[in-house]
Design an enzyme around this catalytic site. Structure first.
Site, mmCIF file in Angstrom:
data_model
loop_
_atom_site.group_PDB
_atom_site.id
_atom_site.type_symbol
_atom_site.label_atom_id
_atom_site.label_comp_id
_atom_site.label_asym_id
_atom_site.label_seq_id
_atom_site.Cartn_x
_atom_site.Cartn_y
_atom_site.Cartn_z
ATOM 1 N N GLU A 133 -0.769 -4.351 12.157
ATOM 2 C CA GLU A 133 -0.101 -5.600 11.760
ATOM 3 C C GLU A 133 0.284 -6.510 12.916
ATOM 4 O O GLU A 133 0.618 -7.665 12.694
ATOM 5 C CB GLU A 133 1.143 -5.336 10.888
ATOM 6 C CG GLU A 133 0.813 -4.718 9.540
ATOM 7 C CD GLU A 133 2.015 -4.646 8.622
ATOM 8 O OE1 GLU A 133 3.139 -4.555 9.122
ATOM 9 O OE2 GLU A 133 1.809 -4.685 7.405
ATOM 10 N N TRP A 165 0.823 -1.209 0.000
ATOM 11 C CA TRP A 165 0.000 0.000 0.000
ATOM 12 C C TRP A 165 0.856 1.257 0.000
ATOM 13 O O TRP A 165 0.350 2.355 0.193
ATOM 14 C CB TRP A 165 -0.938 0.000 1.207
ATOM 15 C CG TRP A 165 -0.272 0.224 2.549
ATOM 16 C CD1 TRP A 165 0.985 -0.136 2.921
ATOM 17 C CD2 TRP A 165 -0.861 0.872 3.687
ATOM 18 N NE1 TRP A 165 1.222 0.224 4.220
ATOM 19 C CE2 TRP A 165 0.106 0.851 4.721
ATOM 20 C CE3 TRP A 165 -2.100 1.456 3.946
ATOM 21 C CZ2 TRP A 165 -0.140 1.397 5.986
ATOM 22 C CZ3 TRP A 165 -2.334 1.994 5.211
ATOM 23 C CH2 TRP A 165 -1.363 1.975 6.211
ATOM 24 N N ASP A 166 2.180 1.097 -0.203
ATOM 25 C CA ASP A 166 3.092 2.236 -0.065
ATOM 26 C C ASP A 166 2.784 3.366 -1.040
ATOM 27 O O ASP A 166 3.206 4.500 -0.814
ATOM 28 C CB ASP A 166 4.538 1.758 -0.243
ATOM 29 C CG ASP A 166 4.942 0.791 0.850
ATOM 30 O OD1 ASP A 166 5.747 1.158 1.703
ATOM 31 O OD2 ASP A 166 4.414 -0.341 0.856
ATOM 32 N N LYS A 195 2.293 -1.815 16.264
ATOM 33 C CA LYS A 195 3.562 -1.721 15.534
ATOM 34 C C LYS A 195 3.736 -0.331 14.944
ATOM 35 O O LYS A 195 4.829 0.215 14.893
ATOM 36 C CB LYS A 195 3.577 -2.771 14.426
ATOM 37 C CG LYS A 195 4.797 -2.739 13.534
ATOM 38 C CD LYS A 195 4.670 -3.786 12.423
ATOM 39 C CE LYS A 195 5.804 -3.708 11.426
ATOM 40 N NZ LYS A 195 5.625 -4.666 10.311
ATOM 41 N N GLN A 196 2.638 0.250 14.454
ATOM 42 C CA GLN A 196 2.649 1.551 13.812
ATOM 43 C C GLN A 196 1.252 2.136 13.913
ATOM 44 O O GLN A 196 0.343 1.502 14.466
ATOM 45 C CB GLN A 196 3.065 1.423 12.351
ATOM 46 C CG GLN A 196 2.188 0.492 11.538
ATOM 47 C CD GLN A 196 2.719 0.217 10.147
ATOM 48 O OE1 GLN A 196 3.229 1.103 9.494
ATOM 49 N NE2 GLN A 196 2.615 -1.030 9.707
#
Length: 803
Positions: free
Chosen positions: A494, A355-356, A614-615
């Site tokens: 994630e 998805w970057d 995680k983010q």
């Protein structure tokens, strides 16, 4: 070469070589080559790799007793090899030189960002006291995407004698650049051939094993010393060599140029790759002329991507932009490729597309919209595969894969290795269906920024409506809540792939997933209403889209559930009931806790048990949408999202995030800068140095993080400058952090190329180049401002006056 436009490494450090190789990669959007030294071979410290955009191959492997299949971006023939050694008067030869040998007196690598070339300078002294100075300069041509070149200049400082040189094209390479993948099959090249075409040209040809892409490289060797005679070396399957005996005289410099051409069977305008490669290398200009035309192409890129940020921050941002443009250049507009998450810089993530693009395309929309459109068309060409993915899973619409490669099937691995426990574990990240919302978001933002309604009404509409159909079909009505729910997914976090102790994969009602799904459905309904009638009729007929289905979209878009707990957006249903982690204990024990999932699994524990991220997950909503936009989405859903609720949500997740992704610092820096919080700069700095300092610990040597690099550029133009396009108007609302309150950039907005924006504290200056275009009308914090071509306006951000 000025310091602000260069990236320099002094001295030779084997432990740092792989990181330097990634950061010194040269490319042109068609192919790229890591910054490995020409004499190096793949080992623990070096990894020469060459990768072409969209060149994948699929191979089966046996892992932990299971047969798995992976598609990789292929490591292509290594065109770099050029080694040298001195010869004695009696004809004896020394060992081929390497920097690991004793006698290295000076070693320096310098990356020229403005000109797009890499230089290496070294001075060595052999056991006899003979000093040899070597300077190498290489390029991967930005003008002619099929060419690369290496010039090596030898100067004997205190002796005269003979130097032996061997140049090579090597097609015997494998994919072995990522240690945790080495149990997987990596021999992608087969049918290896080598030959010569005339006295100074050699070639190799091969093909990928299953995708059957033919790859050909041809190399021409030239020497400035008339006495030096190029001779073909011994050939083997997949290796073509050239040898040169070079007489050196003390103090006299001699140039050896290696020019290379590479073509593949999918290239346009050729008959076949080998003939194209030998012809191209035969007619290529000499190195000095190639360097001039290469620099000219880069100069044109920098003009379109002008960036004026002072100090070290500006230097790192230019490095990021340099690597973005090497991966996704104007050449990309003619290719069928996506955004590889790790660039063309290494083999991590197997070169897959995630998805970057969500973090990269907003920058390209305002500078290289033709590239954005090509990247969106990569997704559109795989729309049939996304429909099949959905159908095979029992869903409707289009389910785009979390990891994409050549043909649009789901490329996410089913197993992944924890390098701490050395155990292979189930991988459920394919449940990140929010990638579809990212694609829809990019479609919408691209058309808003460029005004390309033709794309929106054709390819864009097909994707947006099918993604909306997927979300509508995935949503299930729950009478207990009187709302729709989306179950069994993973959010951007994630870490949480299941509930503790549950055999059912995924979690329910992820706030980010549900809110973005509502946004997609709303945009799809708007688009359905604005389509020209003939186009609407044709598209609805092709999709069998009915008024009843649109009514369901309307209902789902207003009644998707978003969980809250004590005035905070809950990351997903039940998140608040998870255990708190003893962060201090883990930091004391491990120091670095970015990858908590790996640490906990190695201890026999499970990250699913804890309130950790995680983010950014729920906080990603503040990255995608302005406060006004986000409040409107929640209002449509029947929730009130005010500043206090959002602030509580930010404060809740900040201390519970491990930042195990390079995207994490970027998103948090973006959020906090818009809220004018004093710790915004700390997160921005982490995003800036994520790759150059290898913050994630060994990941950058496997390939740069393209999303994070693109995001830092967008952080300046959209995050800090508050630049966005709404209602066909360019809006600017600067929110500079104290550490970066002076900066500037240029953008392309509709018909205006080169809109120059300069921010100096509380002053904004906007200028237009002279042209016959219409005036630019834009808005500064709600105040309408007009700029005529050839003029500029200076606006005080503390008042309504402008000049």
């Amino acid at each position: 070469m000025s310091a602000e436009w260069s990236w320099v490494y002094e001295g030779y450090d084997p432990a740092e070589e792989r990181l330097r190789e990634a950061l010194c990669t040269l490319g042109n959007g068609y192919f790229a080559t890591r910054g490995a030294s020409p004499e190096s071979v793949a080992d623990d410290h070096h990894y020469p790799g060459t990768y072409a955009a969209g060149c994948y191959d699929r191979l089966p492997s046996v892992v932990a007793g299971h047969q798995v299949e992976n598609e990789d971006m292929v490591n292509l023939p290594n065109w770099l090899p050029l080694r040298f050694r001195t010869r004695d008067a009696d004809g004896g030869a020394s060992d081929w030189w390497s920097p690991d040998q004793p006698g290295l007196l000076r070693y320096r690598q310098s990356l020229d960002l403005k000109g797009g070339s890499l230089a290496r300078d070294l001075l060595r002294e052999d056991a006899a006291g003979r000093r040899l100075r070597v300077r190498q300069q290489r390029l991967v041509h930005m003008g002619d995407s099929h060419l690369a070149a290496l010039r090596t200049t030898f100067t004997a400082e205190n002796w005269s004698g003979e130097l032996e040189i061997e140049a090579e094209l090597d097609a015997t390479v494998t994919n072995s650049g990522v240690a945790r993948y080495r149990e997987l099959e990596g021999r992608h090249l087969t049918s290896l051939e080598a030959g010569e075409a005339g006295g100074d040209v050699v070639w190799v040809r091969c093909r990928t094993r299953n995708s059957r892409i033919t790859v050909a490289q041809a190399a021409r060797l030239w020497c400035s010393a008339g006495e030096g005679l190029v001779q073909p070396g011994p050939k083997s399957d997949g290796r073509a060599r050239q040898r040169l005996r070079l007489p050196l005289r003390s103090g006299v410099s001699v140039h050896v140029d290696k020019t290379v051409a590479m073509f593949m069977s999918g290239d346009r305008g050729i008959s076949e790759p080998l003939g194209a490669a030998t012809e191209a290398v035969g007619r290529a200009a000499g190195f000095p002329e190639l360097l001039v035309s290469h620099r000219r192409a880069w100069r044109h890129l920098w003009q379109r991507a002008h960036l004026d940020v002072p100090g070290t921050t500006g230097r790192i941002l230019r490095l990021h932009l340099f690597h973005i443009l090497q991966t996704l250049s104007p050449h990309t507009a003619g290719l069928d490729v996506g955004v590889p998450a790790r660039g063309l810089h290494g083999e991590a993530y197997r070169g897959h597309v995630f998805w970057d693009e969500l973090f990269v395309l907003p920058y390209f929309d305002l500078h290289f919209p033709e590239v954005s459109k090509a990247l969106l068309n990569y997704r559109h060409r795989r729309l049939p595969a996304a429909r099949r993915n959905a159908s095979e899973a029992g869903h409707t619409g289009a389910m785009f894969p979390w990891q994409s490669g050549s043909d649009g099937r789901e490329e996410t691995q089913t197993l992944h290795l924890n390098p701490r426990s050395h155990r292979w574990l189930p991988d459920r990240s394919r449940l990140q269906h929010h990638v579809g919302s990212a694609i829809a978001y990019n479609v919408w933002r691209y058309t808003e920024t460029t005004g390309d309604r033709e794309f929106l009404h054709t390819n864009g509409a097909e994707m947006l409506l099918e993604i909306a159909r997927f979300w509508s079909g995935l949503a299930e009505y729950d009478p207990e809540y009187e709302r729709y729910r989306i179950r069994g997914v993973m959010g951007p976090d994630e870490y949480h792939e299941a509930y503790p102790g549950s055999d059912r994969p995924g979690i329910d009602d992820n706030a980010y997933t549900n809110v973005t799904a509502s946004w997609v459905l709303t945009r799809a309904l708007e688009l359905a209403g604005e389509l020209p009638q003939p186009r609407r009729d044709h598209l609805f007929a092709d999709m069998a889209l009915t008024a009843e289905e649109l009514e369901r979209w309307e209902d789902v878009s207003r009644r998707l559930r978003v969980p809250f707990h004590r005035g905070v957006i809950d990351q997903f249903d039940g998140y608040h009931a998870l255990a708190e982690l003893d962060w201090e204990r883990y930091r004391t024990r491990y120091g670095e806790v970015r990858r908590l999932d790996r640490l906990l699994e190695a201890e026999g524990d499970d990250v699913n048990r804890y309130r950790v991220s995680k983010q950014a997950d729920a906080l990603m909503l503040g990255y995608l949408f302005s406060p006004t936009e986000l409040a409107a989405v929640f209002h449509r859903l029947g929730y009130r999202l005010d500043d206090e609720t959002w602030d509580r949500t930010v404060d809740f997740y900040l201390p519970r995030t491990s930042h195990g992704s390079t995207l994490s610092g970027l998103v948090h820096g973006w959020l906090l800068s818009r809220e004018r919080r004093p710790d915004a700069w700390r997160y921005m700095q982490e995003a800036l140095v994520g790759d150059v300092a290898d913050v994630q610990g060994g990941t950058t040597p496997e390939g740069i993080h393209l999303g994070a690099m693109g995001g830092t550029l967008d952080l300046v133009q959209r995050g800090l400058a508050g630049l966005e396009v709404r209602d066909n108007t360019l809006h600017v609302d600067p929110a500079p952090v104290p550490e970066l309150c002076t900066y500037g950039f240029s953008v392309r907005f509709r018909e205006h190329w080169g809109v120059n924006v300069q921010i100096r504290g509380d002053t904004l200056k906007v200028g237009l180049p002279l042209s016959e275009r219409s005036p630019l009308r834009f808005s500064v914090r709600g105040r309408a401002v007009t700029v005529l071509p050839g003029e500029s306006r200076t606006i005080s951000l503390g008042s309504s006056a402008g000049s």
